[in-house]
Design an enzyme around this catalytic site. Structure first.
Site, PDB file in Angstrom:
ATOM      1  N   VAL A  92       0.830  -1.195   0.000  1.00 22.04           N
ATOM      2  CA  VAL A  92       0.000   0.000   0.000  1.00 22.04           C
ATOM      3  C   VAL A  92       0.869   1.251   0.000  1.00 22.04           C
ATOM      4  CG1 VAL A  92      -1.730   1.258   1.335  1.00 22.04           C
ATOM      5  CG2 VAL A  92      -1.761  -1.232   1.308  1.00 22.04           C
ATOM      6  N   CYS A  93       0.427   2.274  -0.723  1.00 22.62           N
ATOM      7  CA  CYS A  93       1.012   3.614  -0.646  1.00 22.62           C
ATOM      8  C   CYS A  93      -0.142   4.608  -0.765  1.00 22.62           C
ATOM      9  CB  CYS A  93       2.070   3.823  -1.721  1.00 22.62           C
ATOM     10  SG  CYS A  93       1.411   3.932  -3.397  1.00 22.62           S
ATOM     11  N   ALA A  94       0.151   5.843  -1.039  1.00 17.31           N
ATOM     12  CA  ALA A  94      -0.904   6.858  -1.109  1.00 17.31           C
ATOM     13  C   ALA A  94      -1.761   6.723  -2.359  1.00 17.31           C
ATOM     14  CB  ALA A  94      -0.297   8.256  -1.034  1.00 17.31           C
TER      15      ALA A  94
END
Length: 188
Positions: free
Chosen positions: A65-67
């Site tokens: 996950v990232c932004a």
């Protein structure tokens, strides 16, 4: 375990109990709100975390996950090159929040700005400084032109050199003890 490539926010939400979530954002971004149970391993520490991530992948499916999904997709490719299968969260935490899913924030933690906000502040400040200084010294306008060119390149390549530099600032770095505890938890 079937190999995963990408999950939508709703798919990830329904499977959250069975996924091992790895957040590759900076510690500051992670502290601002993350998926429940997410382990924070910043993208630039991914290679050092490889043994722990391999061990975790042997126990369950990894969700990276990232932004926005760009850094997590990069992380998934790097992991795949090392024989580790992982999925990316399509749209990242932004899509997760837009779909109304809960995020966790560490209690009592000062929330630093998100990386995109840090980039906007830095880029805007540099452009403004170049324009103001350019009133007196024409060569200073090159600073504004350089930042503008960097932003265009960032958009075309879906990467951000300024974010990579800002990620190295102390407030965006994991404390060694935090990273070691995360890696130990994943390896075990």
């Amino acid at each position: 375990m079937a190999p995963l490539t990408a999950l939508t926010a709703d798919q990830a939400h329904s499977r959250l109990h069975e996924l091992i979530v790895i957040d590759v954002r900076t510690p500051g971004e992670h502290a601002s709100g993350h998926l429940p149970g997410a382990h924070n391993i910043p993208l630039d520490h991914l290679d050092a975390a490889l043994p722990a991530l391999k061990a975790a992948a042997d126990r369950g499916d990894l969700l990276i996950v990232c932004a926005s999904g760009a850094r997590s997709a990069r992380a998934c490719r790097r992991l795949a090159d090392q024989g580790v299968t992982a999925a990316t969260l399509t749209g990242g935490t932004t899509a997760w929040i837009q779909r109304g899913h809960d995020t966790h924030r560490p209690a009592g933690t000062r929330t630093p700005w998100a990386m995109d906000r840090q980039v906007r502040l830095t880029a805007g400040s540099l452009v403004l400084a170049g324009l103001i200084a350019g009133q007196r010294w024409n060569a200073a306008r090159r600073l504004s032109a350089g930042v503008a060119g960097g932003l265009v390149l960032s958009a075309l390549t879906n990467t951000c050199g300024m974010a990579a530099i800002l990620a190295r600032l102390p407030h965006n770095r994991p404390r060694t003890t935090d990273l070691e505890a995360t890696l130990a938890a994943l390896a075990g």
